[in-house]
Design an enzyme around this catalytic site. Sequence first.
Site, mmCIF file in Angstrom:
data_model
loop_
_atom_site.group_PDB
_atom_site.id
_atom_site.type_symbol
_atom_site.label_atom_id
_atom_site.label_comp_id
_atom_site.label_asym_id
_atom_site.label_seq_id
_atom_site.Cartn_x
_atom_site.Cartn_y
_atom_site.Cartn_z
ATOM 1 N N SER A 68 1.017 -1.272 0.047
ATOM 2 C CA SER A 68 0.010 -0.094 -0.066
ATOM 3 C C SER A 68 0.768 1.263 0.076
ATOM 4 O O SER A 68 0.281 2.332 -0.182
ATOM 5 C CB SER A 68 -1.142 -0.139 1.189
ATOM 6 O OG SER A 68 -0.092 -0.044 2.345
ATOM 7 N N LYS A 86 0.921 4.198 7.015
ATOM 8 C CA LYS A 86 0.094 5.147 5.869
ATOM 9 C C LYS A 86 0.690 6.490 6.328
ATOM 10 O O LYS A 86 1.186 6.961 7.174
ATOM 11 C CB LYS A 86 -1.261 5.011 6.097
ATOM 12 C CG LYS A 86 -1.738 3.831 5.961
ATOM 13 C CD LYS A 86 -2.012 3.507 4.367
ATOM 14 C CE LYS A 86 -2.637 2.226 4.216
ATOM 15 N NZ LYS A 86 -2.031 1.001 4.785
#
Lengths: 202, 202
Positions: B125, B163
Amino acid sequence: MKLFVKITPKQQRVLDFIREKVNKDNLPPTIREIAAACGFSSTGTVRDYLDALAKKGYLKRGNNKSRAIELLQGNPQKLRLIGAIPAGTPNEAHEDPSDYLDLKQLFSRESARGEVFALKVKGDSMVNAGIMDGDIAVIRKQPSGQSGEIVAALLEDNEVTLKRLKHLKQGAYFLEAANENYPPIEKEFTVIGVLISIIRKY
Amino acid sequence: MKLFVKITPKQQRVLDFIREKVNKDNLPPTIREIAAACGFSSTGTVRDYLDALAKKGYLKRGNNKSRAIELLQGNPQKLRLIGAIPAGTPNEAHEDPSDYLDLKQLFSRESARGEVFALKVKGDSMVNAGIMDGDIAVIRKQPSGQSGEIVAALLEDNEVTLKRLKHLKQGAYFLEAANENYPPIEKEFTVIGVLISIIRKY
DNA sequence: TTGACATCCACACAAATGTGTGGTATATAT
DNA sequence: ATATATACCACACATTTGTGTGGATGTCAA
């Protein structure tokens, strides 16, 4: 292994004493030294504390070895290494050595032989391989590499570059960037080592 | 105490073993561990070596204390660090201290400011930020982060994810992946630390 | 109320550990 | 010749040291 387990004030005191000893003498204390310093009259008490602190991930203990207390937090040499937390029971204290990242040992084998150097990456020719401008590439010196390996190569103009080495059928080689904006290098070059690690600091 | 006294090859071997042990385990060896490693059948032999090395200033001994061997001439574990535009081949020796990467000091500043731990990255990701599956993320523990920083966050299902943290005007936050295939995370999450380094091994 | 955890104690015991004593042998410098 | 340093060994011994066993008390959540 639980992640951020709170530590009690008494446990903190034991931990502080160990840290102080390690910093001062470069030698962890024995159980009885801890007992004396923290005011315990029983070695069993100290053992309970050490086990509790080990279970919480603050230190690692050796078996039947004197002074075998290794600090894991506040100690930059060894970091706790956690994977994805399994949803369910995250509280087992397993003695898996792969749970720790030892910075000293990262390149100890290679650097002991003196064949490792670091290279600061310039440019974005390898971004698609996850290698970015400013990264530090750790290279093991060797005169060739296998096809597909990322190598440090010395070009004609005495510039060092990081590229993926590709073998052709005829025994020829070329260097391939991991960025479509850069053409492959087929001119003369010399492989000076293969990439063994990337270190990036934010 | 004299410094720079020459030591014999055998003394060097003993010293090397001690250094290796200290670097690897953060714990000096016992006399008998040295004897076993260096092929001595007598503890007295090792004691003679330790006394000789202490006399020459290479180490300091404690009295009646186990493992009380303190190395006085340390070996900083450093790698040659060359830039992308070297003035010659990396085989040449130019001894600028700023040209070395000290592994021991890599995270010393950060760990002094708080707890540091390592997180094994799972998934892709964050590939567009140069963070790949299997990378080791070094995280400094802290309960929040600035907008744009990459953070480790604990999600509702007890999973840790890496993230980019984004602030909204209204004081709200969300997590943004660096991969267009992953939607932003706006559900409840807890920042557990900010990314300070990426380490990748090949 | 049961269980887990924290916080202590005393005592025993085997193993680990540093040190002491007394050797042997070779080499080198004074 | 004598002293000093290097390079080993064996064995004994007192301590140090980690661990095991068996308690005790209290807190707190399920």
